[in-house]
Design an enzyme around this catalytic site. Structure first.
Site, PDB file in Angstrom:
ATOM      1  N   LYS A 108       0.819  -1.214   0.000  1.00 17.69           N
ATOM      2  CA  LYS A 108       0.000   0.000   0.000  1.00 17.69           C
ATOM      3  C   LYS A 108       0.859   1.273   0.000  1.00 17.69           C
ATOM      4  O   LYS A 108       2.062   1.229   0.263  1.00 17.69           O
ATOM      5  CB  LYS A 108      -0.934  -0.035   1.215  1.00 17.69           C
ATOM      6  CG  LYS A 108      -1.941  -1.196   1.174  1.00 17.69           C
ATOM      7  CD  LYS A 108      -2.893  -1.096   2.358  1.00 17.69           C
ATOM      8  CE  LYS A 108      -3.929  -2.199   2.324  1.00 17.69           C
ATOM      9  NZ  LYS A 108      -4.886  -2.071   3.448  1.00 17.69           N
ATOM     10  N   PHE A 167     -14.605   4.653   8.101  1.00 15.98           N
ATOM     11  CA  PHE A 167     -13.255   4.861   7.579  1.00 15.98           C
ATOM     12  C   PHE A 167     -13.196   4.858   6.059  1.00 15.98           C
ATOM     13  O   PHE A 167     -12.115   4.981   5.478  1.00 15.98           O
ATOM     14  CB  PHE A 167     -12.306   3.798   8.147  1.00 15.98           C
ATOM     15  CG  PHE A 167     -12.715   2.369   7.843  1.00 15.98           C
ATOM     16  CD1 PHE A 167     -12.399   1.767   6.633  1.00 15.98           C
ATOM     17  CD2 PHE A 167     -13.426   1.625   8.770  1.00 15.98           C
ATOM     18  CE1 PHE A 167     -12.770   0.457   6.354  1.00 15.98           C
ATOM     19  CE2 PHE A 167     -13.812   0.310   8.507  1.00 15.98           C
ATOM     20  CZ  PHE A 167     -13.484  -0.265   7.287  1.00 15.98           C
ATOM     21  N   ARG A 213      -2.738 -14.316   4.990  1.00 18.74           N
ATOM     22  CA  ARG A 213      -3.376 -13.529   6.064  1.00 18.74           C
ATOM     23  C   ARG A 213      -2.589 -13.682   7.366  1.00 18.74           C
ATOM     24  O   ARG A 213      -2.441 -12.744   8.139  1.00 18.74           O
ATOM     25  CB  ARG A 213      -4.823 -13.992   6.272  1.00 18.74           C
ATOM     26  CG  ARG A 213      -5.720 -13.790   5.067  1.00 18.74           C
ATOM     27  CD  ARG A 213      -6.153 -12.380   4.864  1.00 18.74           C
ATOM     28  NE  ARG A 213      -7.152 -11.960   5.830  1.00 18.74           N
ATOM     29  CZ  ARG A 213      -7.748 -10.787   5.813  1.00 18.74           C
ATOM     30  NH1 ARG A 213      -7.423  -9.889   4.878  1.00 18.74           N
ATOM     31  NH2 ARG A 213      -8.650 -10.465   6.707  1.00 18.74           N
ATOM     32  N   THR A 240      -5.452  -6.465  11.025  1.00 18.53           N
ATOM     33  CA  THR A 240      -5.642  -5.150  10.390  1.00 18.53           C
ATOM     34  C   THR A 240      -5.064  -4.035  11.251  1.00 18.53           C
ATOM     35  O   THR A 240      -4.469  -3.087  10.731  1.00 18.53           O
ATOM     36  CB  THR A 240      -7.165  -4.881  10.198  1.00 18.53           C
ATOM     37  OG1 THR A 240      -7.734  -5.997   9.528  1.00 18.53           O
ATOM     38  CG2 THR A 240      -7.408  -3.618   9.406  1.00 18.53           C
ATOM     39  N   ARG A 272       2.481  -6.412   9.116  1.00 17.01           N
ATOM     40  CA  ARG A 272       1.838  -5.219   9.685  1.00 17.01           C
ATOM     41  C   ARG A 272       2.458  -4.831  11.025  1.00 17.01           C
ATOM     42  O   ARG A 272       2.590  -3.651  11.335  1.00 17.01           O
ATOM     43  CB  ARG A 272       0.331  -5.440   9.812  1.00 17.01           C
ATOM     44  CG  ARG A 272      -0.360  -5.344   8.444  1.00 17.01           C
ATOM     45  CD  ARG A 272      -1.791  -5.747   8.518  1.00 17.01           C
ATOM     46  NE  ARG A 272      -2.503  -5.460   7.277  1.00 17.01           N
ATOM     47  CZ  ARG A 272      -3.665  -6.007   6.955  1.00 17.01           C
ATOM     48  NH1 ARG A 272      -4.248  -6.865   7.769  1.00 17.01           N
ATOM     49  NH2 ARG A 272      -4.248  -5.695   5.822  1.00 17.01           N
ATOM     50  N   ASN A 290      -1.964   0.448   6.713  1.00 15.09           N
ATOM     51  CA  ASN A 290      -1.416  -0.784   7.283  1.00 15.09           C
ATOM     52  C   ASN A 290      -0.546  -1.570   6.312  1.00 15.09           C
ATOM     53  O   ASN A 290      -0.393  -2.789   6.442  1.00 15.09           O
ATOM     54  CB  ASN A 290      -2.546  -1.636   7.893  1.00 15.09           C
ATOM     55  CG  ASN A 290      -3.593  -2.023   6.886  1.00 15.09           C
ATOM     56  OD1 ASN A 290      -3.460  -1.727   5.693  1.00 15.09           O
ATOM     57  ND2 ASN A 290      -4.638  -2.703   7.322  1.00 15.09           N
ATOM     58  N   HIS A 345      -2.091  -5.514   1.854  1.00 16.38           N
ATOM     59  CA  HIS A 345      -3.421  -6.121   1.750  1.00 16.38           C
ATOM     60  C   HIS A 345      -3.269  -7.571   1.320  1.00 16.38           C
ATOM     61  O   HIS A 345      -2.397  -7.887   0.515  1.00 16.38           O
ATOM     62  CB  HIS A 345      -4.243  -5.369   0.688  1.00 16.38           C
ATOM     63  CG  HIS A 345      -5.495  -6.086   0.283  1.00 16.38           C
ATOM     64  ND1 HIS A 345      -6.670  -5.976   0.992  1.00 16.38           N
ATOM     65  CD2 HIS A 345      -5.749  -6.939  -0.734  1.00 16.38           C
ATOM     66  CE1 HIS A 345      -7.595  -6.729   0.415  1.00 16.38           C
ATOM     67  NE2 HIS A 345      -7.062  -7.321  -0.636  1.00 16.38           N
TER      68      HIS A 345
HETATM   69  P1  CMP Z   1      -7.526  -4.328   4.249  1.00 18.12           P
HETATM   70  O1  CMP Z   1      -8.015  -5.364   5.191  1.00 18.12           O
HETATM   71  O2  CMP Z   1      -6.406  -4.682   3.353  1.00 18.12           O
HETATM   72  O3  CMP Z   1      -8.767  -3.805   3.379  1.00 18.12           O
HETATM   73  C1  CMP Z   1      -9.716  -2.943   3.995  1.00 18.12           C
HETATM   74  C2  CMP Z   1      -8.963  -1.783   4.564  1.00 18.12           C
HETATM   75  O4  CMP Z   1      -9.742  -0.809   5.232  1.00 18.12           O
HETATM   76  C3  CMP Z   1      -8.021  -2.283   5.655  1.00 18.12           C
HETATM   77  O5  CMP Z   1      -7.021  -3.058   5.086  1.00 18.12           O
HETATM   78  C4  CMP Z   1      -7.582  -0.993   6.255  1.00 18.12           C
HETATM   79  O6  CMP Z   1      -6.667  -0.298   5.416  1.00 18.12           O
HETATM   80  C5  CMP Z   1      -8.926  -0.257   6.258  1.00 18.12           C
HETATM   81  N1  CMP Z   1      -9.632  -0.469   7.528  1.00 18.12           N
HETATM   82  C6  CMP Z   1     -10.255  -1.576   7.930  1.00 18.12           C
HETATM   83  N2  CMP Z   1     -10.819  -1.426   9.155  1.00 18.12           N
HETATM   84  C7  CMP Z   1     -10.522  -0.176   9.528  1.00 18.12           C
HETATM   85  C8  CMP Z   1     -10.822   0.590  10.689  1.00 18.12           C
HETATM   86  N3  CMP Z   1     -11.555   0.086  11.693  1.00 18.12           N
HETATM   87  N4  CMP Z   1     -10.366   1.843  10.747  1.00 18.12           N
HETATM   88  C9  CMP Z   1      -9.649   2.347   9.746  1.00 18.12           C
HETATM   89  N5  CMP Z   1      -9.319   1.680   8.587  1.00 18.12           N
HETATM   90  C10 CMP Z   1      -9.754   0.424   8.497  1.00 18.12           C
END
Ligand code: CMP
Length: 133
Positions: free
Chosen positions: A10, A58, A86, A92, A103, A113, A116
């Site tokens: 990212k 978000f 994963r 996350t 991460r 983060n 993905h």
């Molecule tokens: P990813 O799981 O790759 O895809 C969805 C993205 O949304 C996640 O990574 C984060 O970048 C963002 N995301 C998911 N949950 C939250 C949260 N609670 N607050 C902020 N960003 C989030």
């Protein structure tokens, strides 16, 4: 069970010159990279990719962030690729991620983060087709 998954390095990681370090970790964990490309998502594409999160608090920050710089998209192969990847990327929220995960090592916060990984075999196929038609 499919043996492929989609990874995205990212914008926060691209900006901090972490592409090589992250790909090294991926390869050291026995994933085979079969396709890789640099891509700059526009807002329409990012909203489509993340449409499942539309309406969440978000969402707008996520779209702004994912369109803020280039991303690196990777097609990865390994047995049980989705769940193995994963596990390698971690929670996350980097504060909750296990040590040694990508991460935990590099993520800035829950949105920025660094990486993905597809969350199911169905989504892996959808996401792979999104970037590698
Ligand atoms: P990813 O799981 O790759 O895809 C969805 C993205 O949304 C996640 O990574 C984060 O970048 C963002 N995301 C998911 N949950 C939250 C949260 N609670 N607050 C902020 N960003 C989030």
């Amino acid at each position: 069970m499919t043996n492929k998954t989609l990874a995205i390095i990212k914008p926060d990681a691209v900006k901090r010159n972490l592409i090589g370090k992250i790909i090294s970790i991926i390869e050291e964990n026995d994933f085979v990279v079969s396709q890789v490309k640099s891509y700059h998502l526009n807002a329409v594409e990012a909203e489509k990719f993340y449409e499942i999160h539309k309406g969440k608090s978000f969402f707008e920050a996520l779209i702004d962030y994912m369109t803020s710089d280039k991303i690196i998209v990777l097609l990865l192969h390994k047995n049980n690729a989705v769940s193995q990847f994963r596990k390698l990327i971690g929670n996350t929220n980097p504060e909750l991620a296990d040590s040694g995960t990508i991460r935990k090592l590099y993520a800035v916060n829950q949105t920025q983060n660094s990486i993905h990984g597809s969350d199911s075999d169905i989504n892996a196929n959808v996401e792979i087709n999104f970037f590698f038609k």
